[in-house]
Design an enzyme around this catalytic site. Structure first.
Site, PDB file in Angstrom:
ATOM      1  N   GLU A   1      10.064   0.342 139.404  1.00  0.00           N
ATOM      2  CA  GLU A   1      11.986   0.012 139.408  1.00  0.00           C
ATOM      3  C   GLU A   1      12.951  -0.906 138.774  1.00  0.00           C
ATOM      4  O   GLU A   1      12.216  -2.379 138.858  1.00  0.00           O
ATOM      5  CB  GLU A   1      12.231   0.329 140.645  1.00  0.00           C
ATOM      6  CG  GLU A   1      13.479   1.088 140.374  1.00  0.00           C
ATOM      7  CD  GLU A   1      14.669   1.034 141.313  1.00  0.00           C
ATOM      8  OE1 GLU A   1      14.171   1.382 142.596  1.00  0.00           O
ATOM      9  OE2 GLU A   1      15.604   1.539 141.547  1.00  0.00           O
ATOM     10  N   GLU A  45      20.648 -19.718 135.189  1.00  0.00           N
ATOM     11  CA  GLU A  45      18.888 -19.476 135.241  1.00  0.00           C
ATOM     12  C   GLU A  45      18.076 -20.940 135.167  1.00  0.00           C
ATOM     13  O   GLU A  45      16.661 -20.966 136.031  1.00  0.00           O
ATOM     14  CB  GLU A  45      18.629 -18.186 134.326  1.00  0.00           C
ATOM     15  CG  GLU A  45      20.035 -17.701 134.225  1.00  0.00           C
ATOM     16  CD  GLU A  45      20.132 -16.578 132.869  1.00  0.00           C
ATOM     17  OE1 GLU A  45      19.114 -17.009 132.615  1.00  0.00           O
ATOM     18  OE2 GLU A  45      20.294 -15.274 133.028  1.00  0.00           O
ATOM     19  N   LEU A  73       8.047  -2.775 131.171  1.00  0.00           N
ATOM     20  CA  LEU A  73       6.278  -2.684 130.827  1.00  0.00           C
ATOM     21  C   LEU A  73       6.287  -1.243 131.401  1.00  0.00           C
ATOM     22  O   LEU A  73       6.394  -1.383 132.667  1.00  0.00           O
ATOM     23  CB  LEU A  73       6.145  -4.129 131.761  1.00  0.00           C
ATOM     24  CG  LEU A  73       6.393  -5.354 130.569  1.00  0.00           C
ATOM     25  CD1 LEU A  73       6.364  -6.429 131.651  1.00  0.00           C
ATOM     26  CD2 LEU A  73       5.637  -5.362 129.677  1.00  0.00           C
ATOM     27  N   THR A  80      15.485 -20.692 126.035  1.00  0.00           N
ATOM     28  CA  THR A  80      16.170 -21.373 126.825  1.00  0.00           C
ATOM     29  C   THR A  80      16.204 -21.598 128.227  1.00  0.00           C
ATOM     30  O   THR A  80      15.518 -22.447 128.634  1.00  0.00           O
ATOM     31  CB  THR A  80      18.000 -21.554 127.077  1.00  0.00           C
ATOM     32  OG1 THR A  80      17.839 -20.168 127.604  1.00  0.00           O
ATOM     33  CG2 THR A  80      18.498 -21.662 125.106  1.00  0.00           C
ATOM     34  N   HIS A  93      16.883 -11.676 136.234  1.00  0.00           N
ATOM     35  CA  HIS A  93      17.957 -11.635 135.926  1.00  0.00           C
ATOM     36  C   HIS A  93      19.741 -11.537 135.479  1.00  0.00           C
ATOM     37  O   HIS A  93      19.574 -12.237 137.004  1.00  0.00           O
ATOM     38  CB  HIS A  93      17.891  -9.565 136.759  1.00  0.00           C
ATOM     39  CG  HIS A  93      19.210  -9.504 136.367  1.00  0.00           C
ATOM     40  ND1 HIS A  93      19.206  -8.271 134.859  1.00  0.00           N
ATOM     41  CD2 HIS A  93      20.093  -8.369 136.833  1.00  0.00           C
ATOM     42  CE1 HIS A  93      19.572  -7.120 134.558  1.00  0.00           C
ATOM     43  NE2 HIS A  93      20.924  -7.321 135.698  1.00  0.00           N
ATOM     44  N   MET A 134      12.673  -8.956 126.615  1.00  0.00           N
ATOM     45  CA  MET A 134      13.111  -7.615 126.547  1.00  0.00           C
ATOM     46  C   MET A 134      13.082  -6.161 126.759  1.00  0.00           C
ATOM     47  O   MET A 134      13.132  -5.509 125.423  1.00  0.00           O
ATOM     48  CB  MET A 134      14.014  -7.668 125.114  1.00  0.00           C
ATOM     49  CG  MET A 134      15.546  -8.874 125.433  1.00  0.00           C
ATOM     50  SD  MET A 134      16.108  -9.979 126.854  1.00  0.00           S
ATOM     51  CE  MET A 134      17.619  -8.519 127.347  1.00  0.00           C
ATOM     52  N   ASP A 144      14.553  -4.236 137.660  1.00  0.00           N
ATOM     53  CA  ASP A 144      15.220  -4.976 138.097  1.00  0.00           C
ATOM     54  C   ASP A 144      15.334  -4.520 139.559  1.00  0.00           C
ATOM     55  O   ASP A 144      16.630  -5.074 140.153  1.00  0.00           O
ATOM     56  CB  ASP A 144      16.771  -4.835 137.536  1.00  0.00           C
ATOM     57  CG  ASP A 144      17.010  -5.358 136.214  1.00  0.00           C
ATOM     58  OD1 ASP A 144      17.029  -4.971 135.686  1.00  0.00           O
ATOM     59  OD2 ASP A 144      15.920  -5.795 135.469  1.00  0.00           O
ATOM     60  N   GLU A 200      23.166 -21.529 132.356  1.00  0.00           N
ATOM     61  CA  GLU A 200      22.818 -23.163 133.337  1.00  0.00           C
ATOM     62  C   GLU A 200      22.231 -22.757 134.445  1.00  0.00           C
ATOM     63  O   GLU A 200      21.044 -23.741 135.031  1.00  0.00           O
ATOM     64  CB  GLU A 200      24.420 -23.598 133.452  1.00  0.00           C
ATOM     65  CG  GLU A 200      24.681 -24.203 131.733  1.00  0.00           C
ATOM     66  CD  GLU A 200      26.342 -24.844 131.884  1.00  0.00           C
ATOM     67  OE1 GLU A 200      26.644 -24.965 130.885  1.00  0.00           O
ATOM     68  OE2 GLU A 200      26.712 -24.901 133.198  1.00  0.00           O
TER      69      GLU A 200
END
Ligand code: GRF
Length: 203
Positions: free
Chosen positions: A142, A173, A92, A12, A108, A89, A144, A171
Site C-alpha cells: 500500500e 529529510e 513499484l 538532494t 515522504h 517517483m 505511503d 532540510e
C-alpha cells in the site's frame, strides 16, 4: 550493508545519504544509483562521488513488471542488501515490494499517515495544520503506508508558500533519511514478518 539509491530527479536526499555513508561510523556503503529518468542532476551527483549509476527508463518498458524486473536484476548484480527510494517517483509492483520487504525504505514529505500521495506539502498547507514534517518508512504494497522508522516534525509558518515549506521539509529529510539508513543498515531496526517495527534492544 550494500545500499542502492533509486532516484528520479535532483537527488538532494541522495546527496545527504552519500555524505552519511562517508562517515567512519557508518555501517553502509552506496554501491549503485539507479534513475528512471536520464540526465537528471542526481546521476551527476553519484558520478562525481565515484558511484556506479544505471538509467532504467520506464518509458522503454511495456509493463511495470518488466521495468521492476530490470531494476531487480541490477540490484542482484551488485549484491544490494538495502534499497533507498530517494525522490523516486514510480510506484513499484507487489512482487518487487514483497521481495524487498524489510529491505527497502522510502521518504515522504509529511508526517504519515497524514497527507499520503503527491503534493503532501500542499495538502498540509491547505489543511491548515501548524506542524507537518517528513517520514522514512519501509515500503509496503500500500503506497505511503509501510512501518515508520524515523519522523521529523517541521513547523508551518504563516508566511509559508508551498516552496518555502518544501524547502524546510527537505532540510529535515536530509537528517531523517541518513538516520533511518543507519538504523536499518546497522540492524538496530528490523521489520518483523507481521509488518511491525522491531528495535533490537541489546540484552
Ligand atoms: C523530496 O521532496 C522527497 O520528499 C520526495 O521527492 C523529493 C526528492 O527530492 N520524495 P530529491 O530528489 O531528493 O532532491
Amino acid at each position: 550493508t550494500r545500499v542502492a539509491v533509486l532516484i528520479s530527479g535532483t537527488g538532494t536526499n541522495l546527496q545527504a545519504l552519500m555524505e552519511q555513508v562517508k562517515k567512519p561510523s557508518s555501517s553502509a556503503e552506496i554501491v549503485m544509483v539507479i534513475s528512471n529518468r536520464p540526465g537528471v542532476m542526481g546521476l551527476k551527483r553519484a558520478s562525481m562521488a565515484g558511484i556506479q549509476t544505471r538509467v532504467v527508463d520506464h518509458k522503454l518498458y511495456g509493463s511495470r513488471a518488466e521495468f521492476d524486473g530490470t531494476i531487480d536484476k541490477v540490484l542482484e548484480e551488485f549484491g544490494v542488501e538495502l534499497v533507498c527510494l530517494a525522490g523516486f517517483m514510480r510506484i513499484l509492483t507487489g512482487p518487487f515490494v514483497r521481495k524487498w520487504s524489510g529491505k527497502m525504505l522510502n521518504i515522504h514529505p509529511s508526517l504519515l499517515p497524514s497527507f499520503k500521495g503527491v503534493n503532501a506539502q500542499k495538502q498540509a498547507l491547505q489543511a491548515g495544520v501548524r506542524v507537518t514534517g517528513c517520514t522514512v518508512h519501509f515500503v509496503a504494497e500500500e503506497v505511503d503506508a509501510g512501518a515508520i522508522v524515523v519522523q521529523e516534525a517541521v513547523p508551518i509558518l504563516v508566511t509559508d508558500t508551498e516552496d518555502s515549506l518544501s524547502e524546510r521539509i527537505r532540510e529535515a529529510e536530509h537528517r531523517a533519511f541518513p538516520a533511518a539508513l543507519e538504523l536499518v543498515g546497522s540492524g538496530a531496526v528490523k521489520l518483523r514478518d507481521d509488518g511491525r517495527i522491531v528495535w533490537n534492544q541489546s540484552v
